[in-house]
Design a protein around this motif. Structure first.
Motif, PDB file in Angstrom:
ATOM      1  N   PHE A  69       0.835  -1.196   0.000  1.00 15.58           N
ATOM      2  CA  PHE A  69       0.000   0.000   0.000  1.00 15.58           C
ATOM      3  C   PHE A  69       0.868   1.243   0.000  1.00 15.58           C
ATOM      4  N   SER A  70       0.466   2.234  -0.778  1.00 16.75           N
ATOM      5  CA  SER A  70       1.157   3.516  -0.820  1.00 16.75           C
ATOM      6  C   SER A  70       0.420   4.513   0.068  1.00 16.75           C
ATOM      7  N   VAL A  71       1.101   5.571   0.422  1.00 18.11           N
ATOM      8  CA  VAL A  71       0.471   6.633   1.221  1.00 18.11           C
ATOM      9  C   VAL A  71      -0.743   7.201   0.484  1.00 18.11           C
ATOM     10  N   PRO A  72      -0.667   7.471  -0.835  1.00 14.03           N
ATOM     11  CA  PRO A  72      -1.856   7.979  -1.531  1.00 14.03           C
ATOM     12  C   PRO A  72      -3.049   7.008  -1.462  1.00 14.03           C
ATOM     13  N   GLN A  73      -2.793   5.700  -1.506  1.00 18.26           N
ATOM     14  CA  GLN A  73      -3.889   4.733  -1.391  1.00 18.26           C
ATOM     15  C   GLN A  73      -4.517   4.791  -0.001  1.00 18.26           C
ATOM     16  N   VAL A  74      -3.684   4.873   1.027  1.00 18.02           N
ATOM     17  CA  VAL A  74      -4.195   4.946   2.403  1.00 18.02           C
ATOM     18  C   VAL A  74      -4.987   6.234   2.590  1.00 18.02           C
ATOM     19  N   GLU A  75      -4.470   7.329   2.083  1.00 20.27           N
ATOM     20  CA  GLU A  75      -5.180   8.611   2.171  1.00 20.27           C
ATOM     21  C   GLU A  75      -6.507   8.561   1.416  1.00 20.27           C
ATOM     22  N   ALA A  76      -6.509   7.926   0.246  1.00 20.04           N
ATOM     23  CA  ALA A  76      -7.740   7.813  -0.538  1.00 20.04           C
ATOM     24  C   ALA A  76      -8.772   6.962   0.207  1.00 20.04           C
ATOM     25  N   MET A  77      -8.317   5.892   0.853  1.00 16.91           N
ATOM     26  CA  MET A  77      -9.246   5.061   1.625  1.00 16.91           C
ATOM     27  C   MET A  77      -9.812   5.848   2.797  1.00 16.91           C
ATOM     28  N   ALA A  78      -8.964   6.604   3.487  1.00 20.08           N
ATOM     29  CA  ALA A  78      -9.439   7.432   4.595  1.00 20.08           C
ATOM     30  C   ALA A  78     -10.510   8.404   4.115  1.00 20.08           C
ATOM     31  N   ALA A  79     -10.275   9.038   2.987  1.00 20.75           N
ATOM     32  CA  ALA A  79     -11.247   9.979   2.432  1.00 20.75           C
ATOM     33  C   ALA A  79     -12.535   9.268   2.034  1.00 20.75           C
ATOM     34  N   ALA A  80     -12.414   8.098   1.419  1.00 19.02           N
ATOM     35  CA  ALA A  80     -13.600   7.347   0.988  1.00 19.02           C
ATOM     36  C   ALA A  80     -14.458   6.931   2.175  1.00 19.02           C
ATOM     37  N   LEU A  81     -13.831   6.628   3.287  1.00 18.44           N
ATOM     38  CA  LEU A  81     -14.578   6.245   4.479  1.00 18.44           C
ATOM     39  C   LEU A  81     -15.164   7.466   5.185  1.00 18.44           C
ATOM     40  N   ALA A  82     -14.421   8.566   5.169  1.00 19.08           N
ATOM     41  CA  ALA A  82     -14.833   9.757   5.922  1.00 19.08           C
ATOM     42  C   ALA A  82     -16.062  10.440   5.357  1.00 19.08           C
ATOM     43  N   ASP A  83     -16.204  10.474   4.048  1.00 17.50           N
ATOM     44  CA  ASP A  83     -17.300  11.249   3.461  1.00 17.50           C
ATOM     45  C   ASP A  83     -18.358  10.367   2.798  1.00 17.50           C
ATOM     46  N   ALA A  84     -18.482   9.126   3.247  1.00 23.67           N
ATOM     47  CA  ALA A  84     -19.403   8.182   2.601  1.00 23.67           C
ATOM     48  C   ALA A  84     -20.871   8.463   2.908  1.00 23.67           C
ATOM     49  N   GLY A  85     -21.161   9.115   4.000  1.00 21.14           N
ATOM     50  CA  GLY A  85     -22.556   9.391   4.338  1.00 21.14           C
ATOM     51  C   GLY A  85     -23.318   8.169   4.819  1.00 21.14           C
ATOM     52  N   GLY A  86     -22.606   7.109   5.149  1.00 22.83           N
ATOM     53  CA  GLY A  86     -23.233   5.880   5.632  1.00 22.83           C
ATOM     54  C   GLY A  86     -22.246   4.737   5.537  1.00 22.83           C
ATOM     55  N   PRO A  87     -22.714   3.527   5.758  1.00 21.46           N
ATOM     56  CA  PRO A  87     -21.804   2.381   5.738  1.00 21.46           C
ATOM     57  C   PRO A  87     -21.205   2.115   4.359  1.00 21.46           C
ATOM     58  N   VAL A  88     -19.961   1.637   4.376  1.00 23.22           N
ATOM     59  CA  VAL A  88     -19.197   1.369   3.169  1.00 23.22           C
ATOM     60  C   VAL A  88     -19.000  -0.138   3.026  1.00 23.22           C
ATOM     61  N   LEU A  89     -19.096  -0.624   1.799  1.00 22.88           N
ATOM     62  CA  LEU A  89     -18.724  -1.986   1.461  1.00 22.88           C
ATOM     63  C   LEU A  89     -17.479  -1.908   0.600  1.00 22.88           C
ATOM     64  N   ALA A  90     -16.361  -2.431   1.124  1.00 26.13           N
ATOM     65  CA  ALA A  90     -15.107  -2.466   0.375  1.00 26.13           C
ATOM     66  C   ALA A  90     -14.835  -3.901  -0.039  1.00 26.13           C
ATOM     67  N   PHE A  91     -14.325  -4.085  -1.247  1.00 28.71           N
ATOM     68  CA  PHE A  91     -14.046  -5.440  -1.705  1.00 28.71           C
ATOM     69  C   PHE A  91     -12.721  -5.531  -2.422  1.00 28.71           C
ATOM     70  N   CYS A  92     -12.202  -6.751  -2.436  1.00 33.40           N
ATOM     71  CA  CYS A  92     -11.005  -7.117  -3.195  1.00 33.40           C
ATOM     72  C   CYS A  92     -11.176  -8.589  -3.557  1.00 33.40           C
ATOM     73  N   ARG A  93     -10.132  -9.373  -3.611  1.00 34.19           N
ATOM     74  CA  ARG A  93     -10.292 -10.789  -3.934  1.00 34.19           C
ATOM     75  C   ARG A  93     -10.908 -11.559  -2.772  1.00 34.19           C
ATOM     76  N   SER A  94     -10.438 -11.268  -1.546  1.00 33.65           N
ATOM     77  CA  SER A  94     -10.904 -12.026  -0.388  1.00 33.65           C
ATOM     78  C   SER A  94     -11.406 -11.163   0.758  1.00 33.65           C
ATOM     79  N   GLY A  95     -11.237  -9.858   0.667  1.00 39.15           N
ATOM     80  CA  GLY A  95     -11.577  -8.948   1.754  1.00 39.15           C
ATOM     81  C   GLY A  95     -10.372  -8.553   2.588  1.00 39.15           C
ATOM     82  N   THR A  96      -9.261  -9.254   2.410  1.00 38.57           N
ATOM     83  CA  THR A  96      -8.069  -8.988   3.225  1.00 38.57           C
ATOM     84  C   THR A  96      -7.454  -7.632   2.903  1.00 38.57           C
TER      85      THR A  96
END
Length: 142
Positions: A69-96
């Motif tokens: 993970f890069s710092v920009p990815q971590v920052e983008a995830m923080a932003a995506a969680l912060a301004d979602a306006g409700g619960p977030v569903l994040a996915f990848c291959r397994s959730g890890t």
């Protein structure tokens, strides 16, 4: 199957357009895609999932991650969680990856590393290998 990490985040393995309706029914407001396109030959393209999310009235954010993970990815995830306006569903291959990225983003905002590890563990994800990074990010946020 969506795996609840906390009130704000659930994670899943690869989802497709069919799971978007279920996500909407469960009250999610945003889908975060942490899987790069083309990682597996049978995975749906991000654009297809993005369109299904838009059609269902859900926000969609792509933060593809592979091999760390890069710092920009971590920052983008923080932003995506912060301004979602409700619960977030994040996915990848397994959730890890999604769980790891959530923990790093949470620590970057001052989250308690031990609590993050406990929440992930309760959901079946062992993120203890991230302990040094979580402690460093959390300390830097304070």
């Amino acid at each position: 199957m969506f795996i609840r990490i906390n009130d704000s985040l659930s994670v899943a393995g690869q989802i497709g357009p069919a799971e978007i309706a279920e996500a909407k029914a469960q009250g999610f407001t945003r889908i975060v895609n942490n899987r790069p396109d083309g990682e597996a030959p049978d995975q749906p393209a991000g654009d297809v999932i993005a369109q299904a999310a838009a059609d269902a009235g859900l926000d969609y954010v792509a933060i593809p991650a592979a091999g760390g993970f890069s710092v920009p990815q971590v920052e983008a995830m923080a932003a995506a969680l912060a301004d979602a306006g409700g619960p977030v569903l994040a996915f990848c291959r397994s959730g890890t990856r999604s769980t790891n990225l959530w923990a790093l983003a949470s620590a970057m905002q001052g989250g308690d590393p031990d609590a993050l590890i406990e929440q992930a563990g309760a959901a079946g994800y062992d993120i203890s290998g991230l302990t040094p990074a979580l402690r460093q990010l959390s300390a830097a946020a304070r």
